[in-house]
Design a protein around this motif. Structure first.
Motif, mmCIF file in Angstrom:
data_model
loop_
_atom_site.group_PDB
_atom_site.id
_atom_site.type_symbol
_atom_site.label_atom_id
_atom_site.label_comp_id
_atom_site.label_asym_id
_atom_site.label_seq_id
_atom_site.Cartn_x
_atom_site.Cartn_y
_atom_site.Cartn_z
ATOM 1 N N GLN A 225 0.838 -1.038 0.186
ATOM 2 C CA GLN A 225 -0.084 -0.018 -0.015
ATOM 3 C C GLN A 225 0.723 1.363 0.132
ATOM 4 O O GLN A 225 0.631 2.277 -0.793
ATOM 5 N N ILE A 226 2.082 1.388 0.683
ATOM 6 C CA ILE A 226 2.867 2.288 0.671
ATOM 7 C C ILE A 226 3.411 2.541 -0.673
ATOM 8 O O ILE A 226 3.570 3.628 -1.138
ATOM 9 N N GLU B 297 9.434 16.138 5.666
ATOM 10 C CA GLU B 297 10.306 15.764 4.758
ATOM 11 C C GLU B 297 9.393 15.257 3.346
ATOM 12 O O GLU B 297 9.994 15.394 2.340
ATOM 13 N N LEU B 298 8.499 14.711 3.644
ATOM 14 C CA LEU B 298 7.501 14.145 2.587
ATOM 15 C C LEU B 298 7.034 15.605 1.685
ATOM 16 O O LEU B 298 7.197 15.369 0.523
ATOM 17 N N ALA B 299 6.535 16.515 2.487
ATOM 18 C CA ALA B 299 6.169 17.752 2.082
ATOM 19 C C ALA B 299 7.609 18.149 0.922
ATOM 20 O O ALA B 299 7.292 18.554 -0.221
ATOM 21 N N ARG B 300 8.607 18.361 1.484
ATOM 22 C CA ARG B 300 9.895 18.800 0.978
ATOM 23 C C ARG B 300 10.405 17.823 -0.417
ATOM 24 O O ARG B 300 10.405 18.337 -1.344
ATOM 25 N N SER B 301 10.084 16.728 -0.198
ATOM 26 C CA SER B 301 10.744 15.662 -1.223
ATOM 27 C C SER B 301 9.948 15.816 -2.651
ATOM 28 O O SER B 301 10.195 15.638 -3.676
ATOM 29 N N ILE C 69 5.351 4.873 8.672
ATOM 30 C CA ILE C 69 4.783 4.985 7.322
ATOM 31 C C ILE C 69 5.497 6.210 6.541
ATOM 32 O O ILE C 69 5.813 6.178 5.402
ATOM 33 N N LEU C 70 5.276 7.415 6.868
ATOM 34 C CA LEU C 70 5.775 8.659 6.255
ATOM 35 C C LEU C 70 7.326 8.419 5.767
ATOM 36 O O LEU C 70 7.766 8.592 4.631
ATOM 37 N N ALA C 71 8.053 7.868 6.719
ATOM 38 C CA ALA C 71 9.453 7.606 6.593
ATOM 39 C C ALA C 71 9.473 6.825 5.428
ATOM 40 O O ALA C 71 10.524 6.970 4.562
#
Lengths: 185, 559
Positions: free
Chosen positions: B189-190, B222-226, B321-323
């Motif tokens: 799912q990820i 980090e997700l937002a930045r990526s 999960i976010l990592a």
């Protein structure tokens, strides 16, 4: 390569949502719970709070004295069953929930009927009892008490058959169920 | 040892350094144990204050808040904080006294069915039936409160059982067969979520309080930045992403920004993280984000597809999960240029519809100006800001920028007036090195005003700023907008005299009504030692805008 994109293409259009499942059929949930204070109240309260309707409910011991089994039936047309089971799972005392597949399940209910039966109709009532493989467990001058075991539908059918004779009262246990085959329910 | 002494040992084993509470007949044994326990006990002035203080402590620190109350009225007084903690997923353990077992069910003095009353509003509860089970139950309660989706757990202890002698053995681990939260999200799912993100043209990250509970702010950022994704947060999620920021859209929902709400409306992919699609977020459900597919990350499986059907559900801990999602996303090497058009659209909304208000031409203080002044006076928000419930809360959410998690403490789900003061006290005790500031209303403040006594007695330097308009402002606003301005019971008058009241409690009180010196005056007040009450007279009839009327769609925002 016209539009900007990424190497592994997945069209968002392909994604489908898991909409709250309303199956439209009756569901039998077999719920294994810890024998702790208030367990039944917690389950009943959860149903009331979330607006879920219980059709029947039966509670009893299991082979393990620390556990009880709650069998409850509800209408899958009225409730998203996955939401019901997920909410039930949040209760700490709930160990396991099985949404029993009708074809893989044996379900039985016990019902007691008190029916008017004087001299003129007694024979006919007894015949009905025989057809449904019930038992007459008490007789008085003008009535009999009948015990019938069977599926929900069989009990309903028997009720329809004896009602014309004068159904004085009826008590039903609600279904209990167990899955077919070697595996545990 | 006595069971109550075992409770103290258990608390120490759980790392509890401070508890909040109020003694009474049924928990006398517990209070006797406090004498020698070496645990700091903060005596509140009302059990509701104790419950909210424990919440403030928990929200500021991330640790479990602990509250003690006696039976009957003591227990019923914590019903509101327990419900509040349930709605906002605050880890709390409440110990209530109960009448002696021989009196149970006899309507004994100060007997209430605490277990029954609180059943729908706790994550779990225990009623003690034998004193030997007490140590294990205490550890189970802490475990349940802090793990999974956090929440309040109640332990009801009959007085006679609490003073019984038991053979105390430290409890090493807890075993709860029916309670095993899923932590690691499903890998497939990820991966699917990463692919969806990589192919989205109009994505939005929608983060809630769950991100803060999971300590996942860094991973969210980090997700937002990526992927250069735009980010919006719920009221409970503010601080999960540092504001202000280029990628920050502001809060979404009923009093959110147009940029955030319009972005949700036009998004093709929404990633909900630790958020639950509350009606204050979605507005009219059938018209909510009609073009979007949803990735829903939540530790509580029951939240997924509860209100809005998820296309990619991922159950587990947001931090983990976010990592992994960041890693999977980066591996796809997505083309960043695909979001250029989307950002242009967002920039357009931002420039066309910034948060705005008509400032006064004279020295009158507009409530929004007060929030901006408070932000400046705290050196750009260098404090923990607690709030109560109402207009001031919404203006704080709009105009105060939260740079990090656990810097914004308020009652979101339940909307409990009276939450603020005790919560600010709890936050100050949890984080003594960070200034604890309360922004409250003249209505809310009076609902737990008695806790000023607690603040003074225990030398808690909480700075209370009252946005004083003499109205129950939010109710007044709704009566104005939706009930033809027929004001019914919303006028509060100018009572009490806040400066005198502060002084009566031994606190410092000050009245401010001049805009031109407001920032400096606030600075001076905040720098005054000990508890401080700042009464700021603001424009009486000012409305909180923008606004999505209840049951309306995001597109129909007004103001």
């Amino acid at each position: 390569m016209g539009e900007p994109g990424t190497k592994e293409v997945l069209s968002l259009e392909e994604l489908e949502a898991s909409v709250g499942l309303r199956t439209g059929r009756k569901h039998i949930l077999s719920i294994l719970v810890e024998n702790k204070p208030g367990v039944l109240t917690r389950i009943a309260g959860l149903f009331a709070r979330r607006g879920f309707n219980i059709d029947t409910l039966a509670v009893g011991p299991t082979d393990d004295p620390t556990l009880s089994r709650i069998t409850l039936t509800l209408d899958g047309a009225m409730h998203p069953i996955d939401q019901v089971t997920k909410q039930l799972h949040k209760l700490v005392n709930v160990i396991k929930i099985r949404d029993l597949e009708p074809t893989e399940t044996v379900a039985r209910e016990l019902a007691l009927f008190k029916v008017s039966a004087d001299g003129s109709t007694r024979a006919e009532v007894m015949q009905m009892v025989e057809i449904f493989r019930g038992k007459i467990i008490d007789v008085s001058k003008r009535s009999v008490i009948i015990e019938v075991t069977g599926s929900f539908d069989k009990i309903e059918a028997f009720e329809r058959m004896v009602r014309p004779f004068g159904l004085i009262e009826m008590a039903r246990t609600g279904e209990i169920a167990i899955s077919r085959g070697r595996g545990e329910t | 040892m006595r069971a109550v002494d075992a409770i103290m040992e258990c608390l120490k084993a759980e790392g509890v350094d401070v508890v909040f509470g109020y003694p009474g007949g049924a928990n006398l044994p517990t209070y006797d144990a406090f004498v020698d326990a070496g645990i700091r006990h903060v005596l509140v002035r009302h059990e509701a204050g104790g419950g909210h203080a424990a919440e403030g402590y928990a929200k500021a620190s991330g640790r479990v808040g602990v509250v003690f109350a006696t039976s009957g009225p003591g227990a019923t007084n914590i019903v509101t904080p327990l419900t509040d903690a349930m709605m906002d997923s605050v880890p709390l353990v409440a110990f209530t006294g109960q009448v002696r077992t021989e009196l149970l069910g006899t309507d004994g003095f100060q007997e209430a069915d605490t277990f029954g009353i609180t059943m729908p509003i706790v994550k779990h509860s225990f009623v003690i039936q034998h004193p030997t089970e007490i140590p294990r139950v205490v550890h189970e309660a802490f475990h349940i409160a802090r793990t999974g989706r956090p929440g309040p757990v109640l332990i009801d202890i009959p007085q006679d059982l609490s003073r019984a002698e038991i053979d105390y053995q430290p409890v090493e681990d807890v075993h709860l067969p029916g309670y095993q939260p899923t932590l690691d999200g499903n890998s497939k799912q990820i991966r699917l979520a990463a692919k969806a993100l990589a192919n989205a043209r109009r994505p939005v990250l929608y983060a809630g309080g769950g991100v803060i509970s999971a300590q996942a702010s860094e991973e969210l950022t980090e997700l937002a930045r990526s992927g250069n994704f735009p980010v919006t947060c719920t009221l409970m999620g503010l601080g999960a992403f540092p504001a202000p920021d280029q990628q920050w859209l502001g809060m979404l929902g009923m009093h959110g920004t147009r940029a955030a709400n319009y972005a949700m409306d036009e998004a093709d992919l929404i990633v909900a993280i630790g958020a639950r699609f509350d009606d204050r977020i979605t507005g009219k459900l059938s018209e909510f984000a009609p073009r979007a597919k949803f990735i829903h990350i939540d530790i509580d499986p029951a939240e997924i597809s509860k209100n809005v059907p998820a296309h990619i559900p991922i159950v587990g801990d947001a931090k983990r999960i976010l990592a992994r999602l960041v890693g999977e996303y980066r591996a796809l090497e997505p083309d960043a240029a695909r979001l250029t058009g989307w950002w242009e659209r967002i920039e357009h909304w931002r420039s066309q519809h910034p948060l705005r208000y008509d400032d006064s031409a004279d020295s009158e203080i507009k409530p929004q100006y007060l929030v901006e002044a408070l932000y400046k006076a705290t050196n750009d928000g260098d404090c923990i800001l607690s709030s109560d419930v109402g207009q001031h809360q919404m203006w704080a959410a709009q105009y105060f920028h939260f740079k990090g998690p656990r810097r914004w403490i308020n009652s979101g789900g339940l909307g409990t007036m009276g939450f603020g003061l005790p919560a600010a006290i709890g936050a100050a005790i949890a984080c003594p090195d960070v200034p604890s500031v309360l922004l409250t209303g003249d209505g809310s403040f009076q609902m737990n005003i008695q806790e000023l006594g607690t603040a003074k007695q225990f030398d808690v330097p909480v700075k209370c700023v009252i946005m004083d308009n003499g109205y129950l402002g939010m109710v007044r606003q709704w009566q104005e907008l939706f009930w033809d301005r027929r004001y019914s019971n919303v006028e509060m008058g100018s009572y009490p005299d806040w400066v005198k009241l502060a002084e009566a409690y031994g606190a410092h009180g000050v009245l401010l009504q001049d805009k031109t010196t407001l920032v400096e005056d606030l600075r001076t007040a905040l720098a005054t030692p000990g508890p401080v009450v700042v009464d700021v007279k603001v424009t009486r009839e000012e409305n909180t805008y923008p606004m999505i009327a209840p049951g309306a769609a995001a597109r129909e925002m007004v103001g």
